[in-house]
Design an enzyme around this catalytic site. Sequence first.
Site, short mmCIF file in Angstrom:
data_model
loop_
_atom_site.label_atom_id
_atom_site.label_comp_id
_atom_site.label_asym_id
_atom_site.label_seq_id
_atom_site.Cartn_x
_atom_site.Cartn_y
_atom_site.Cartn_z
N GLU A 53 0.90 4.33 -0.17
CA GLU A 53 0.75 5.49 -1.05
C GLU A 53 1.88 5.58 -2.07
OE1 GLU A 53 -1.63 5.34 1.91
OE2 GLU A 53 0.15 6.39 2.62
N GLU B 82 0.74 0.32 12.89
CA GLU B 82 0.74 1.65 12.31
C GLU B 82 -0.16 2.53 13.17
OE1 GLU B 82 -0.38 1.89 8.21
OE2 GLU B 82 0.93 0.25 7.59
N ASN C 20 0.85 -1.19 0.00
CA ASN C 20 0.00 0.00 0.00
C ASN C 20 0.88 1.24 0.00
OD1 ASN C 20 -2.87 0.48 -0.14
ND2 ASN C 20 -2.68 1.58 1.78
N ASN D 167 -0.22 -6.98 4.14
CA ASN D 167 -0.45 -5.67 4.74
C ASN D 167 -1.93 -5.34 4.70
OD1 ASN D 167 0.75 -3.07 5.77
ND2 ASN D 167 -0.40 -2.29 4.01
N GLU D 168 -2.51 -5.09 5.89
CA GLU D 168 -3.91 -4.67 5.98
C GLU D 168 -4.79 -5.55 5.07
OE1 GLU D 168 -3.03 -0.04 7.09
OE2 GLU D 168 -3.36 -0.56 5.00
#
Length: 1012
Positions: free
Chosen positions: A137, A283, A135, A194-195
């Site tokens: 960004e 996070e 992810n 991730n997530e």
Amino acid sequence: MFRHLLGILVYVAATWAASHSYSKRNSTGLTDVVAWDSHSLFIEGQRVFILSAEVHPWRSPGNPDLWADIFQKIKANGFNTVSFYVNWATHFPTPTTNGGAGDFQTGTYRDIQRFIDEGKNAGLWMIARPGPYINAETTGGGFPGWVGNIAGGLRTNNANYTQAWTPYMTAIAKIIAKNQITQGGPIILVQAENEFSASASNNPYMQAIIDLYRKNGIVVPITHNDQHSGQAGNFSPDLPGTHVDIYCGDSYPQGANSWAQVQAIYYSAHRAVAPNNPLCLAEFGGGFLLGWGAAARGGTGYEKYSGPNGLTDATFENVFYKENYAQTATILNIYMLFGGTNWGQTLEPTVYSSYDYGGGINENRVAGAKMNEMRLQGLFLRVSRDLLGATLLANGTNYTTSALMHTAELRNLNTGAGFYFVRHDASTSTALTTTQLTVGTSSGSMRIPLSGSLTFNGRDSKIIVTDYIFGKNAIKILYSTAEIMTWTTIGTTDYVILYAGLGQTGETAIQLLSAPTLDLPSPAFPNVSSRFANGLLTLNYTVGGAQFIPIQSGTQSIVVAIMDKPTANTWHAPLLNKAGAFGNFFSVGTNDTVLVGGPYLVRAAVIDGNTLNLSGDINGTTTLQVVAAPNVVAVTWNNQVLKVTKNSSNILTAQVAGASPTIQLPVLTNWKVSGSLPEVSPDFDDSSFVTADLTKTNYTNLPTLAGNRVLYSQQYGFYGGNLIFRGHFIATGKETAVVTTVQSGFAGGYSAWLNGVFLGSSQGTPTISMTTDTWNIGASALRIGSDNVFVILQDHMGIVETSTNGGKEPRGIRGFSITGGNTTFSSWKLQGNQGGAASTPDTFRGYLNEGGLYAERIGAHLPGFPDSTWSTGTPLTGGGVKGAGVNFYRTTFNLSIPDGIDMPIRLSITPSAITSNFRAQIYLNGWQVGKYINNIGPQTLFVLPASILRRHSTNTLALSLWSLDGAGASIAGLSLVSDGEFATSFVFNDYVSPDYTTQQASRPVANHFTPM
């Protein structure tokens, strides 16, 4: 990262149990060097609070030497760990890069081994988060552009996807494995995916990642971070199904617009879904992301977070991070602590060039006021081991005499140490509140302070301790209404530093074996009083400055340092390293420290005989204060011998001169310019361009909308940067318009020409990814019976993350048609960055550095490019682009920054009228470091990274200026500005990347074109 702002859940925990309680210690079964129980992590058998800073290797382009600067600042300011993503896209431009081993070139931002080494050198544990999806960004969420081309879905057990990620994950797993703590490295945890959510199709994929880790020698605990603030339990080891070793949540509670109420959900979620794990927040917001147009034009935009009274400033840290500790979190990773830069084409469409994020260390490497708060917290957490085994007993508003206050009581059931976390019940409150607190102690319940009150000035939070043991002499603080910054033993004396808000009062009660001797003469201690009764020494005081109170009780020597918080913000406790693989890691390698007051940054402390050698940074003339072993009589600062005085409290004092004189930054002049869009001419030879003749696509979720060709740039090997399309057709004279649907990503734009005639532009907006436009054709623009060339210049805004269209969203022309008659396009040509991802001539900077503009393809952005035949011009008012199109500008400048000075520099753009639609790209010494969109913003300040900037040789600055308006465009102003001057021990070396001459043979022959 996916952000959820969730409601508040209030819970009541069990009452304080009188009996001792021990938790089962868990391990992976492959090593017990890193173990855990329901309270905390153990490293080498010792409980350790993991206070982690998120840093991304690729977001510091250029010289990897600068990683050391960032890591030293992180370590010096209270953190003991760095968490890092690894970006698959930067290491595998093709599926078979380096025979499947990937590109981890030494001496570049891709040198992951160097990144890990610098972390260890700084004395930081590391948490590796290699994905494969991250992810972050970043373009594609870390997926290389070619991944979206495969058939089937991503992040599933799709066989094509498995084949895609396996080589990368094998390569990075091998690097991680050899750098685990068990091998003498700093890596203590490794995250899988991730997530990500558990499901029938997702679980086999997650299990395959876990199995690959173990197969390649990873033995430390595997973690996962759940995007739902730790509520959903995806892959928790305490729930059925596929699972990791340690389950974590992530949370961004503050948001982007206003101060929020703290989230009281972490503890209850933890108990529900992962009770045998420590509470881990993989996070937690150190700031928040911003997208194109998300703030008014000016600065980086992120000033709204980290600036004075910013949404995630030091006050936010004080309230929100302490709330995490109050809910028993003992693994906390701040995202981002240092954000860095989305240089080149590494960004994805929801963010722009700056990834400052409002972090404690800004994009230009300056540690701000937020880092002072983190140093206070981190130093407390590293010495307060009883907190790591503490149980949450209860919370609510009934602990204090004011119902406005909220308290959480944590107690270590084995030692009896208590920790009371007190804040306003409404954490948004700005009220000034005084109160008293009821606490339980080994001497019974009492309301403290006995004299005076606790003061909470608005958004404030305090950690009040009871039965707190410190020092070699095992001194017990029965209670203290002032917070503890840290404690240490120096020589035979135990030091403890207490602090409170400026002008506030405090009361500290210390149990002693015999009547103490202490001298509090006025005026040295005008606001301190003491009393001793029944083995209890009680100090009452008003804080102001720093007051060191020596206390002698029998053979026990103690110094209580009392400070106001602004003063405490200037004190440091650097480690004195010892021998051994982890001699620079607190508790596992060394517990020895000195105390240093005054500097902006203390990087290192070493005692050599009777001399204390300090190194670090100052931001002006500084009074240095030192507490060190009694035999230390001399001090050096950055190898300069200081004139030292010593007072009766054994505090050494000296003056250190700041940076001088002020350095004058050069004015940017003497620009050279060339036109950079010859492709609009119908006579341009595009035979070297890629022929776009595909008719099928695996982007089945977003198929072509019109036309007989697939014009998706990813399918032709172009994954970022400006794209140029040239469509050919034979005109009959009946053609009246061309209709195009172009997908660029948020804030994307494009311009269209026919036979060199400008038709118009789609200007782009921050919320629209794709537009359909009709370009009307005047009869005079057609070349009847001949080849006509329709040209699109597109701004590629990066590839989406998987939260959008499953990560499979093309860039390029989704549909095309000609209105009038039966004319169709006979062929299409496409050009992106020279050589595409597979054959870029600049393998050093990498394929994501540049796009498809003519000047980029010929290497005009590189140092050493011969521009002597170019025209003289300026991108500023009076120059610029006279119509729609692109000009490219070059100039040089010299800095001559002396050694020993750190001068972070930015390029400041003065915005033109917001009605002027233009875009600019900024190149420093061949690296694209920023993208500016005048009509959207917000960013106008662009970091010129010290990892690229040359201090002792000539810098090359280049700009592409693209006017999307027929009236043309220019930039209102350009200048170099500084974030300040710091006298530093850090050594900067000019980073010389390959210049034009090394790539000339791999690039087209350069021609000069008349500026547009």
